[in-house]
Design a protein around this motif. Sequence first.
Motif, PDB file in Angstrom:
ATOM      1  N   ASP A  58       0.866  -1.182   0.000  1.00 12.91           N
ATOM      2  CA  ASP A  58       0.000   0.000   0.000  1.00 12.91           C
ATOM      3  C   ASP A  58       0.901   1.229   0.000  1.00 12.91           C
ATOM      4  N   LEU A  63      -7.080  -5.889   5.312  1.00 15.64           N
ATOM      5  CA  LEU A  63      -7.047  -5.673   3.866  1.00 15.64           C
ATOM      6  C   LEU A  63      -6.079  -6.614   3.158  1.00 15.64           C
ATOM      7  N   GLN A 113      -5.204   5.260  -6.089  1.00  8.80           N
ATOM      8  CA  GLN A 113      -6.335   5.844  -5.361  1.00  8.80           C
ATOM      9  C   GLN A 113      -6.396   7.358  -5.548  1.00  8.80           C
ATOM     10  N   SER A 165      -4.360   2.440  -0.843  1.00 13.62           N
ATOM     11  CA  SER A 165      -5.694   2.410  -0.236  1.00 13.62           C
ATOM     12  C   SER A 165      -6.144   3.790   0.209  1.00 13.62           C
ATOM     13  N   TYR A 182      -6.146   4.531   3.218  1.00 15.78           N
ATOM     14  CA  TYR A 182      -6.770   4.283   4.517  1.00 15.78           C
ATOM     15  C   TYR A 182      -6.228   5.282   5.530  1.00 15.78           C
ATOM     16  N   ASP A 233      -9.714   2.835  -1.099  1.00 14.44           N
ATOM     17  CA  ASP A 233      -9.918   1.740  -2.044  1.00 14.44           C
ATOM     18  C   ASP A 233      -9.317   0.453  -1.486  1.00 14.44           C
ATOM     19  N   LEU A 234     -10.065  -0.631  -1.563  1.00 16.73           N
ATOM     20  CA  LEU A 234      -9.569  -1.943  -1.168  1.00 16.73           C
ATOM     21  C   LEU A 234      -8.753  -2.559  -2.323  1.00 16.73           C
TER      22      LEU A 234
END
Length: 413
Positions: A42, A127, A331, A359, A361, A367-368
Amino acid sequence: MRIRSSDPIFDQDLSGFDVTAHLRAARKQAESRGLDDVLIVDVDAHHYETDNLAQILEGIEDPAIRQVALNNYAYRGPGAVLMDQPGAQDMGGRVARYLARRSDGDRIAAKGGNRDVEQALEWMNALSVDYACLFPTPMLLLGMHPQVEMEVQMARAYNKWLVENVLAQNDRLVSMLYLPFNDPEAAYQTVKDFAGYKGVCGFMVCSTRYKGVYDNAYMKTYALLEEAGLPIGFHAGYYWNDPLSSMTNRFITAHALGFTFFNAVHCANWVVNGLPERFPNLKVIWIESGLAWVPWLMQRLDNDFRMRTSECPSLKRLPSDYMRDMFYTSQPMEMVNNGSMLKATFEMINAGTQLLYSSDYPHWDMDLPSVIWDLPFLNDEQKKNILGRNAQRIFNLPDIRPQVARAGHEAFV
């Protein structure tokens, strides 16, 4: 913790909030797609430095600035130290993980773990993320701070805190450290001082600022990064007080447009001023702008270049050719109804080798990994490259998965 709504019937009680339960659907997605057997890096994940701001401010090297920052924080909160933005990204508290992370940290602390490390590992395991490249959040606006020295001191204090308290504690957490770009000498010194720390996989410029990347004062920093084999990333952001963005009257407009403005300008300046020719081995990453802007800029620059090549004497190829050598994070993936447009975008940027999964996050538009895995026009090799192998190559990361016998990804905890 209780999040109130305009009607009490819609109030949320966040007591007992647990990230593992919060992301249970994400865990099911990862398991159903077999993503525990795929290396996932990620490239853009966030933590909130404001949760540890008092500790970070204590690390400011200049004693006068340190005392002012500590006093402002004590009396008026983080917004008096960092640059606050209008707009409710958490939808007035409805994206629960924004506020719940505070009480969730108490749960982790009760177990005796490192709060920032354990919080990251919990969502990463859900994830099926193997590595996460962490960035700050409120600090992404420091490029607009009217006091250049404040950005410099905050960057050094934050970088020192991050490498010592987070990156040093776990091999799965890495970061492209904050470059105080408004001060070219300080940016150069930052690379010199922090390049060798564990977990430092590059350096990041917060794009939201009014500084041209072509200034000769930055050339020695680019050369140092190229020599060290470390990439430079430009992390997008919106700034509602920008004269252009200030014409918008809704957060959705400021966000949709603002996250492309600065990166598009910096990217155009990077190419037109011949920096890819001057630093051919320097890897450049454009972060959190999505992808739709890239074909637009490629076409605009190519069209004008054919008519005004005399203004770009150092370029030996079309601007789009240089842009295809750059890297982009996924993303926010623009999931348009016209799938052929997204496919064409992937083809234009050579996504199989140049696109990096991210992601974002814990932000509202995260986004996964399934966003990439489920694309019908990618083969398995391309999916695996985008989800992890491209970033592994750029950041020179070892494949840590064989070190642990996987059991539903919990073995990484």
